[in-house]
Design a protein around this motif. Structure first.
Motif, mmCIF file in Angstrom:
data_model
loop_
_atom_site.group_PDB
_atom_site.id
_atom_site.type_symbol
_atom_site.label_atom_id
_atom_site.label_comp_id
_atom_site.label_asym_id
_atom_site.label_seq_id
_atom_site.Cartn_x
_atom_site.Cartn_y
_atom_site.Cartn_z
ATOM 1 N N PHE A 6 0.846 -0.893 -4.065
ATOM 2 C CA PHE A 6 2.069 -0.281 -3.565
ATOM 3 C C PHE A 6 2.986 0.125 -4.718
ATOM 4 N N LYS A 7 3.415 1.376 -4.735
ATOM 5 C CA LYS A 7 4.329 1.886 -5.751
ATOM 6 C C LYS A 7 5.636 2.328 -5.078
ATOM 7 N N PRO A 8 6.617 1.459 -5.035
ATOM 8 C CA PRO A 8 7.856 1.768 -4.315
ATOM 9 C C PRO A 8 8.717 2.798 -5.028
ATOM 10 N N LYS A 9 9.537 3.477 -4.248
ATOM 11 C CA LYS A 9 10.505 4.418 -4.795
ATOM 12 C C LYS A 9 11.883 3.778 -4.926
ATOM 13 N N ILE A 110 13.383 4.349 -10.604
ATOM 14 C CA ILE A 110 13.385 3.682 -9.308
ATOM 15 C C ILE A 110 14.819 3.418 -8.886
ATOM 16 N N ILE A 164 16.117 7.099 0.640
ATOM 17 C CA ILE A 164 14.690 6.774 0.553
ATOM 18 C C ILE A 164 14.207 6.277 1.912
ATOM 19 N N GLU A 165 13.048 6.746 2.361
ATOM 20 C CA GLU A 165 12.489 6.285 3.627
ATOM 21 C C GLU A 165 12.133 4.794 3.525
ATOM 22 N N GLN A 167 9.700 2.931 4.429
ATOM 23 C CA GLN A 167 8.337 2.543 4.029
ATOM 24 C C GLN A 167 8.122 2.653 2.524
ATOM 25 N N HIS A 168 9.034 3.305 1.811
ATOM 26 C CA HIS A 168 8.919 3.443 0.360
ATOM 27 C C HIS A 168 9.818 2.454 -0.388
ATOM 28 N N CYS A 169 10.438 1.539 0.352
ATOM 29 C CA CYS A 169 11.335 0.550 -0.255
ATOM 30 C C CYS A 169 10.637 -0.799 -0.386
ATOM 31 N N MET A 187 9.593 -2.625 5.814
ATOM 32 C CA MET A 187 9.563 -2.689 4.351
ATOM 33 C C MET A 187 8.735 -3.872 3.860
#
Length: 223
Positions: A6-9, A110, A164-165, A167-169, A187
């Motif tokens: 997983f690569k979070p934003k 990030i 940020i959506e 699912q990207h957190c 999340m």
């Protein structure tokens, strides 16, 4: 070392117990206020068990609805926080490795926000006292939500502030109700094991791992 795909934003941080290891100071302050000022016979462990969500929610759980007026709740809350800050000020510091972790995240682009049930008075105490405000693009405090954790509102609001959506957190938490809040927000989460044992989180499917501090090499996989 476990590989994290997983690569979070965005990183969303709880504050107490997650960025700073201060929960025992909060427990001491609450216990003193409740037993000495308010005169309730209650155990220290019972007080600790109610330490989640907003201050007024804690008071409702212990004393009941409408036991205090809004003005009394505000006065009790501020007295407790001032007592906590006075006791903790000399020990105020980020959990080991967090300063470098925040700096790396900032450098790599990030986005970061705080999602906490703390009031702004306490968040300011930490961020300004540690010169850490520079890292954060948004702050969601107790004053910014109708419902505290485990409701997902805190983290959903933090994601929205960052644009940020969900699912990207990636959330960093230290308590089960915070992990539940992240899960309900859609999340993933890392647990900092400052206040609870791993066994207390076994029912949550959104946990990527457990860390004792931010020097854990598993975190390098996130960048």
């Amino acid at each position: 070392m476990q590989e994290i795909i997983f690569k979070p934003k965005a990183f969303l941080f709880d504050l107490n117990g997650t960025m700073i290891n201060d929960m025992s100071y909060h427990a001491d302050a609450w216990y003193a206020i409740i037993t000495k000022r308010l005169g309730l016979a209650i155990s220290y462990e019972a007080v600790k068990n109610e330490m989640y969500g907003k201050n007024e929610e804690l008071l409702i759980r212990i004393f009941g609805v409408d036991y205090f007026t809004s003005a009394e709740v505000e006065a009790i809350s501020m007295a407790k926080e001032k007592s906590y800050q006075e006791a903790y000020a000399a020990d105020l510091k980020l959990i080991d490795g967090l300063d470098d972790f925040l700096a790396t995240a900032k450098t790599t682009g990030i986005k970061m926000a705080i999602g906490s049930a703390a009031i702004p008075f306490n968040i300011d105490f930490v961020l300004d006292g540690l010169n850490a405000r520079q890292y954060f693009d948004g702050i969601v405090s107790a004053n910014d939500v109708k419902l505290s954790k485990p409701d997902p509102e805190t983290f959903l609001n933090a994601a929205a502030v960052l644009g940020i959506e969900p699912q990207h957190c990636l959330v960093f938490e230290d308590v089960p109700k915070g992990v539940e809040s992240a899960d309900r927000a859609g999340m993933k989460c890392f647990v900092v094991t400052t206040t609870h044992r791993k066994e207390e989180f076994k029912s949550f499917p959104n946990i990527l791992g457990f860390i004792k501090d931010y020097n854990d090499p598993i975190l390098t996989n996130l960048f």
